[in-house]
Design an enzyme around this catalytic site. Structure first.
Site, PDB file in Angstrom:
ATOM      1  N   PRO A  11       0.789  -1.226   0.000  1.00 43.75           N
ATOM      2  CA  PRO A  11       0.000   0.000   0.000  1.00 43.75           C
ATOM      3  C   PRO A  11       0.827   1.286   0.000  1.00 43.75           C
ATOM      4  O   PRO A  11       1.848   1.378   0.670  1.00 43.75           O
ATOM      5  CB  PRO A  11      -0.819  -0.111   1.299  1.00 43.75           C
ATOM      6  CG  PRO A  11      -0.138  -1.136   2.110  1.00 43.75           C
ATOM      7  CD  PRO A  11       0.509  -2.088   1.147  1.00 43.75           C
ATOM      8  N   ASN A  12       0.334   2.208  -0.788  1.00 40.87           N
ATOM      9  CA  ASN A  12       0.847   3.578  -0.904  1.00 40.87           C
ATOM     10  C   ASN A  12       2.130   3.683  -1.715  1.00 40.87           C
ATOM     11  O   ASN A  12       2.573   4.792  -2.023  1.00 40.87           O
ATOM     12  CB  ASN A  12       1.043   4.226   0.481  1.00 40.87           C
ATOM     13  CG  ASN A  12      -0.271   4.385   1.211  1.00 40.87           C
ATOM     14  OD1 ASN A  12      -1.202   4.957   0.663  1.00 40.87           O
ATOM     15  ND2 ASN A  12      -0.368   3.858   2.413  1.00 40.87           N
ATOM     16  N   ARG A  19       5.364  12.019  -3.606  1.00 38.48           N
ATOM     17  CA  ARG A  19       5.245  12.658  -2.296  1.00 38.48           C
ATOM     18  C   ARG A  19       6.387  12.176  -1.414  1.00 38.48           C
ATOM     19  O   ARG A  19       6.978  11.123  -1.660  1.00 38.48           O
ATOM     20  CB  ARG A  19       3.907  12.303  -1.635  1.00 38.48           C
ATOM     21  CG  ARG A  19       2.707  12.731  -2.484  1.00 38.48           C
ATOM     22  CD  ARG A  19       1.543  13.128  -1.639  1.00 38.48           C
ATOM     23  NE  ARG A  19       1.958  13.932  -0.483  1.00 38.48           N
ATOM     24  CZ  ARG A  19       1.246  14.037   0.635  1.00 38.48           C
ATOM     25  NH1 ARG A  19       0.112  13.395   0.757  1.00 38.48           N
ATOM     26  NH2 ARG A  19       1.677  14.769   1.631  1.00 38.48           N
ATOM     27  N   TYR A  24      11.395   8.708   0.655  1.00 39.04           N
ATOM     28  CA  TYR A  24      11.298   7.616  -0.312  1.00 39.04           C
ATOM     29  C   TYR A  24      11.976   7.895  -1.659  1.00 39.04           C
ATOM     30  O   TYR A  24      11.946   7.034  -2.541  1.00 39.04           O
ATOM     31  CB  TYR A  24       9.824   7.264  -0.534  1.00 39.04           C
ATOM     32  CG  TYR A  24       9.133   6.801   0.737  1.00 39.04           C
ATOM     33  CD1 TYR A  24       9.507   5.614   1.354  1.00 39.04           C
ATOM     34  CD2 TYR A  24       8.131   7.558   1.339  1.00 39.04           C
ATOM     35  CE1 TYR A  24       8.889   5.188   2.522  1.00 39.04           C
ATOM     36  CE2 TYR A  24       7.502   7.137   2.498  1.00 39.04           C
ATOM     37  CZ  TYR A  24       7.893   5.956   3.089  1.00 39.04           C
ATOM     38  OH  TYR A  24       7.294   5.523   4.244  1.00 39.04           O
ATOM     39  N   ASN A  75       8.018  -5.678  -0.981  1.00 37.36           N
ATOM     40  CA  ASN A  75       7.955  -4.574  -0.037  1.00 37.36           C
ATOM     41  C   ASN A  75       6.487  -4.487   0.388  1.00 37.36           C
ATOM     42  O   ASN A  75       5.656  -3.939  -0.341  1.00 37.36           O
ATOM     43  CB  ASN A  75       8.407  -3.257  -0.671  1.00 37.36           C
ATOM     44  CG  ASN A  75       8.371  -2.117   0.335  1.00 37.36           C
ATOM     45  OD1 ASN A  75       7.788  -2.235   1.419  1.00 37.36           O
ATOM     46  ND2 ASN A  75       8.978  -0.995  -0.023  1.00 37.36           N
ATOM     47  N   ALA A  78       3.170  -0.830   4.811  1.00 30.17           N
ATOM     48  CA  ALA A  78       2.719  -0.857   6.210  1.00 30.17           C
ATOM     49  C   ALA A  78       2.187  -2.230   6.625  1.00 30.17           C
ATOM     50  O   ALA A  78       2.147  -2.543   7.819  1.00 30.17           O
ATOM     51  CB  ALA A  78       1.659   0.217   6.431  1.00 30.17           C
ATOM     52  N   HIS A  81       4.074  -4.564   9.101  1.00 30.54           N
ATOM     53  CA  HIS A  81       3.987  -4.418  10.556  1.00 30.54           C
ATOM     54  C   HIS A  81       2.673  -4.949  11.130  1.00 30.54           C
ATOM     55  O   HIS A  81       2.500  -4.948  12.340  1.00 30.54           O
ATOM     56  CB  HIS A  81       4.145  -2.940  10.930  1.00 30.54           C
ATOM     57  CG  HIS A  81       5.192  -2.236  10.116  1.00 30.54           C
ATOM     58  ND1 HIS A  81       6.499  -2.649  10.084  1.00 30.54           N
ATOM     59  CD2 HIS A  81       5.120  -1.180   9.259  1.00 30.54           C
ATOM     60  CE1 HIS A  81       7.191  -1.860   9.259  1.00 30.54           C
ATOM     61  NE2 HIS A  81       6.369  -0.968   8.749  1.00 30.54           N
ATOM     62  N   ASP A  88       1.246 -15.682   6.397  1.00 34.67           N
ATOM     63  CA  ASP A  88       0.724 -17.033   6.173  1.00 34.67           C
ATOM     64  C   ASP A  88       0.818 -17.418   4.699  1.00 34.67           C
ATOM     65  O   ASP A  88       1.166 -18.551   4.363  1.00 34.67           O
ATOM     66  CB  ASP A  88      -0.739 -17.138   6.640  1.00 34.67           C
ATOM     67  CG  ASP A  88      -0.872 -17.184   8.164  1.00 34.67           C
ATOM     68  OD1 ASP A  88       0.141 -17.388   8.851  1.00 34.67           O
ATOM     69  OD2 ASP A  88      -2.002 -17.018   8.655  1.00 34.67           O
ATOM     70  N   GLU A  99      12.758  -9.455   1.406  1.00 33.86           N
ATOM     71  CA  GLU A  99      11.936  -8.313   1.844  1.00 33.86           C
ATOM     72  C   GLU A  99      12.744  -7.031   1.645  1.00 33.86           C
ATOM     73  O   GLU A  99      13.922  -6.976   2.019  1.00 33.86           O
ATOM     74  CB  GLU A  99      11.598  -8.501   3.329  1.00 33.86           C
ATOM     75  CG  GLU A  99      10.768  -7.381   3.929  1.00 33.86           C
ATOM     76  CD  GLU A  99      10.473  -7.616   5.422  1.00 33.86           C
ATOM     77  OE1 GLU A  99      10.918  -8.655   5.979  1.00 33.86           O
ATOM     78  OE2 GLU A  99       9.842  -6.745   6.030  1.00 33.86           O
ATOM     79  N   HIS A 101      12.710  -2.745   2.141  1.00 29.30           N
ATOM     80  CA  HIS A 101      12.144  -1.478   2.600  1.00 29.30           C
ATOM     81  C   HIS A 101      13.030  -0.360   2.076  1.00 29.30           C
ATOM     82  O   HIS A 101      14.257  -0.417   2.234  1.00 29.30           O
ATOM     83  CB  HIS A 101      12.063  -1.410   4.122  1.00 29.30           C
ATOM     84  CG  HIS A 101      11.141  -2.437   4.670  1.00 29.30           C
ATOM     85  ND1 HIS A 101       9.769  -2.301   4.585  1.00 29.30           N
ATOM     86  CD2 HIS A 101      11.380  -3.635   5.235  1.00 29.30           C
ATOM     87  CE1 HIS A 101       9.206  -3.380   5.099  1.00 29.30           C
ATOM     88  NE2 HIS A 101      10.148  -4.203   5.488  1.00 29.30           N
ATOM     89  N   SER A 103      13.070   2.794   3.110  1.00 29.96           N
ATOM     90  CA  SER A 103      13.624   3.534   4.260  1.00 29.96           C
ATOM     91  C   SER A 103      14.179   2.543   5.279  1.00 29.96           C
ATOM     92  O   SER A 103      13.887   1.343   5.230  1.00 29.96           O
ATOM     93  CB  SER A 103      12.516   4.376   4.901  1.00 29.96           C
ATOM     94  OG  SER A 103      11.485   3.547   5.427  1.00 29.96           O
ATOM     95  N   ARG A 108      13.185   4.608  12.288  1.00 33.02           N
ATOM     96  CA  ARG A 108      11.914   5.342  12.287  1.00 33.02           C
ATOM     97  C   ARG A 108      11.097   5.008  13.541  1.00 33.02           C
ATOM     98  O   ARG A 108      11.642   4.528  14.525  1.00 33.02           O
ATOM     99  CB  ARG A 108      11.160   5.031  10.980  1.00 33.02           C
ATOM    100  CG  ARG A 108      11.979   5.439   9.740  1.00 33.02           C
ATOM    101  CD  ARG A 108      11.232   5.211   8.460  1.00 33.02           C
ATOM    102  NE  ARG A 108      10.047   6.086   8.376  1.00 33.02           N
ATOM    103  CZ  ARG A 108       9.129   5.984   7.411  1.00 33.02           C
ATOM    104  NH1 ARG A 108       9.267   5.073   6.450  1.00 33.02           N
ATOM    105  NH2 ARG A 108       8.086   6.800   7.402  1.00 33.02           N
TER     106      ARG A 108
HETATM  107  O1  CA2 Z   1      10.440   1.948   3.730  1.00 30.65           O
HETATM  108  C1  CA2 Z   1       9.583   1.269   3.157  1.00 30.65           C
HETATM  109  O2  CA2 Z   1       9.743   0.801   2.030  1.00 30.65           O
HETATM  110  C2  CA2 Z   1       8.222   1.020   3.824  1.00 30.65           C
HETATM  111  O3  CA2 Z   1       7.830  -0.322   3.541  1.00 30.65           O
HETATM  112  C3  CA2 Z   1       7.265   2.006   3.199  1.00 30.65           C
HETATM  113  C4  CA2 Z   1       5.883   2.002   3.832  1.00 30.65           C
HETATM  114  C5  CA2 Z   1       5.984   2.119   5.355  1.00 30.65           C
HETATM  115  O4  CA2 Z   1       4.696   1.975   5.939  1.00 30.65           O
HETATM  116  C6  CA2 Z   1       6.907   1.079   5.942  1.00 30.65           C
HETATM  117  O5  CA2 Z   1       6.985   1.270   7.339  1.00 30.65           O
HETATM  118  C7  CA2 Z   1       8.297   1.174   5.333  1.00 30.65           C
HETATM  119  C8  CA2 Z   1       5.058   3.187   3.339  1.00 30.65           C
HETATM  120  C9  CA2 Z   1       4.988   3.311   1.876  1.00 30.65           C
HETATM  121  C10 CA2 Z   1       4.456   4.671   1.553  1.00 30.65           C
HETATM  122  O6  CA2 Z   1       5.026   5.053   0.348  1.00 30.65           O
HETATM  123  C11 CA2 Z   1       4.926   6.360  -0.004  1.00 30.65           C
HETATM  124  C12 CA2 Z   1       5.743   6.777  -1.009  1.00 30.65           C
HETATM  125  C13 CA2 Z   1       5.721   8.085  -1.404  1.00 30.65           C
HETATM  126  C14 CA2 Z   1       4.848   8.967  -0.817  1.00 30.65           C
HETATM  127  C15 CA2 Z   1       4.023   8.553   0.201  1.00 30.65           C
HETATM  128  C16 CA2 Z   1       4.052   7.226   0.597  1.00 30.65           C
END
Ligand code: CA2
Length: 146
Positions: A11-12, A19, A24, A75, A78, A81, A88, A99, A101, A103, A108
């Protein structure tokens, strides 16, 4: 026939490059997928890159990977977590799982420090920016003997 690797983004991550570039980076998910597809070809692999904001869709794609995909790079965003469902599904998959990430989740908030997926993954890359996907692909080629 070259081996297929499935690259899953949660997601996201469709907002990548649009953004929060300070966290990121500036590359879009399409940029990342294109770079990964090029590298996969160089490594003698094929890549299927998918992104969803929906947990069940990610679970379905992991199930699909059981039939024909030699490895999974994920990846989970969220869902890393929170999602026992994704864990599963990965536990029902036989091939290597890596896996990624973008960041460094350990630098964090505390709620990002634990990932359910890490207990299944052969390896975890965090904090290498979008380059982490390319590093994971190289490692996957080694694990698959490609
Ligand atoms: O660091 C990562 O790749 C994460 O998996 C990214 C997730 C975050 O919830 C994890 O804790 C770490 C969030 C992805 C959101 O991606 C965005 C990218 C650009 C702008 C806004 C959100």
């Amino acid at each position: 026939m070259s081996k297929l690797v499935t690259l899953l983004n949660g997601p996201n991550l469709n907002l990548l490059g649009l953004r929060q570039p300070e966290i990121y980076g500036r590359e879009t998910l399409d940029d990342v997928a294109a770079r990964c597809a090029d590298l996969a070809e160089d490594l003698g692999l094929r890549l299927r890159a998918l992104q969803s904001n929906h947990e069940g869709q990610l679970v379905d794609w992991i199930h699909q990977a059981r039939d024909g995909s030699a490895g999974i790079i994920i990846n989970p965003g969220a869902y890393s977590h929170t999602s026992i469902a994704i864990l599963d599904a990965l536990n029902a998959y036989d091939g290597p799982v890596l896996e990624v990430h973008i960041s460094n989740i350990h630098k964090r908030e505390a709620f990002r420090h634990h990932s359910y997926v890490s207990s299944r993954a052969e390896g975890v890359i965090a904090g290498f920016g979008t380059e982490g996907y390319l590093l994971a692909l190289r490692r996957m080629a080694t694990l698959l003997g490609a």
